[in-house]
Design a protein around this motif. Structure first.
Motif, mmCIF file in Angstrom:
data_model
loop_
_atom_site.group_PDB
_atom_site.id
_atom_site.type_symbol
_atom_site.label_atom_id
_atom_site.label_comp_id
_atom_site.label_asym_id
_atom_site.label_seq_id
_atom_site.Cartn_x
_atom_site.Cartn_y
_atom_site.Cartn_z
ATOM 1 N N ASP A 167 19.072 31.212 -8.792
ATOM 2 C CA ASP A 167 19.176 30.431 -7.560
ATOM 3 C C ASP A 167 20.619 29.996 -7.308
ATOM 4 N N SER A 173 15.109 31.906 -13.140
ATOM 5 C CA SER A 173 13.655 31.741 -13.184
ATOM 6 C C SER A 173 13.013 33.109 -13.357
ATOM 7 N N PHE A 181 7.173 31.818 -10.594
ATOM 8 C CA PHE A 181 8.493 31.641 -11.207
ATOM 9 C C PHE A 181 8.586 30.309 -11.947
ATOM 10 N N GLU A 182 9.212 30.379 -13.118
ATOM 11 C CA GLU A 182 9.517 29.193 -13.905
ATOM 12 C C GLU A 182 10.923 29.330 -14.470
ATOM 13 N N VAL A 183 11.628 28.214 -14.529
ATOM 14 C CA VAL A 183 13.001 28.218 -15.035
ATOM 15 C C VAL A 183 12.992 28.525 -16.530
#
Length: 276
Positions: A167, A173, A181-183
């Protein structure tokens, strides 16, 4: 009149037992141990296979908590052992296999078909309403004009493909078609912003995307949801290096129970196919 007591009196044969030439009953080949005893050994091996398959089916039914099937399998297995190890069930030795197949492939199929026909246990009734709404919204996703593009890397874990996007703040992510999506902490980003190392994932080299047509087709058709909410859209890619946001043209109104096509203005409801 004298009686000859030295003459041996032969015992009367059992009912149904084959008689030998001397009048004495002859033992069945399936029970005889005289000679090599192949008949009994073959029967024993076959029954071992039947019991092994039966026990496996019973354990499977137990794990699936199918108590009716479990009970039927236990009773059927006990009956089979009794029939094939008893002297008095010769006719059933020939009838039992046919009756078993008749019950499984004819009687059970007949009643189960009737049960499914008069219940909602069909394929179209297995999903919830929300799942149907999400599927409709996913099928009508379109690329958002002027949406930001994110540096993207294709990652995989075994046979599972996913995207790793970076990002504006430099956070990476990772998501898959099944997981939004996950960091991810500890990812390494190249100068162009794309991730080159992602903990727990293998970054697919760009050369593999260009050389493997099947892999390229999978990547371009891949859809990774932005979040658990289908309204937030998904990330897709056309070339495997940048990802853009796709948003559905349908809007779901849970209060009115309708889907509205924002492009055409058509409103869809559960009871009406389409209304202007």
């Amino acid at each position: 009149m004298s009686i000859d007591t030295d003459r041996e009196v032969s015992a009367s044969p059992e009912p149904g037992a084959p008689a030998s030439r001397g009048g004495a009953p002859r033992e069945s080949h399936a029970r005889a141990w005289k000679g090599p005893g192949w008949g009994f050994l073959v029967k024993l091996l076959l029954m071992m296979v039947v019991n092994a398959l039966g026990v496996a089916a019973i354990l499977t039914a137990y794990r699936a908590e199918s108590w009716v099937i479990l009970g039927v399998m236990v009773v059927g297995l006990l009956i089979a052992d009794w029939i094939y190890f008893s002297r008095r069930t010769v006719p059933l030795k020939y009838l039992y296999p046919g009756l078993t197949f008749l019950a499984v492939f004819q009687i059970f199929t007949l009643f189960y078909t009737g049960y499914v026909a008069f219940t909602n246990y069909g394929t179209g009734h297995l999903g919830s309403q929300q799942q149907a709404v999400d599927a409709a919204m996913i099928q009508n996703e379109q690329r958002v004009e002027d949406s930001p593009s994110y540096p993207l890397a294709v990652v995989r874990d075994g046979d599972v493909l996913g995207f790793a996007i970076t990002d504006e703040d430099g956070f990476v992510s990772v998501g898959t078609p099944e997981e939004p999506f996950e960091v991810v902490d500890g990812a390494v980003v190249a100068e162009n912003g794309a991730a080159v190392e992602v903990p727990g994932w293998e970054v697919v080299p760009r050369a593999d995307l260009f050389s493997d047509a099947d892999l390229q087709a999978q990547v371009t058709s891949l859809r990774v949801p932005v979040s658990d909410d289908a309204d937030d859209g998904s990330i897709r890619t056309r070339e495997g290096s940048t990802g853009t946001i796709y948003i559905s043209t349908l809007e779901w109104d849970p209060a009115a129970q309708t889907l509205t096509d924002t492009a055409t203005g058509v409103v869809y409801s559960p009871t009406t196919a389409a209304a202007s």
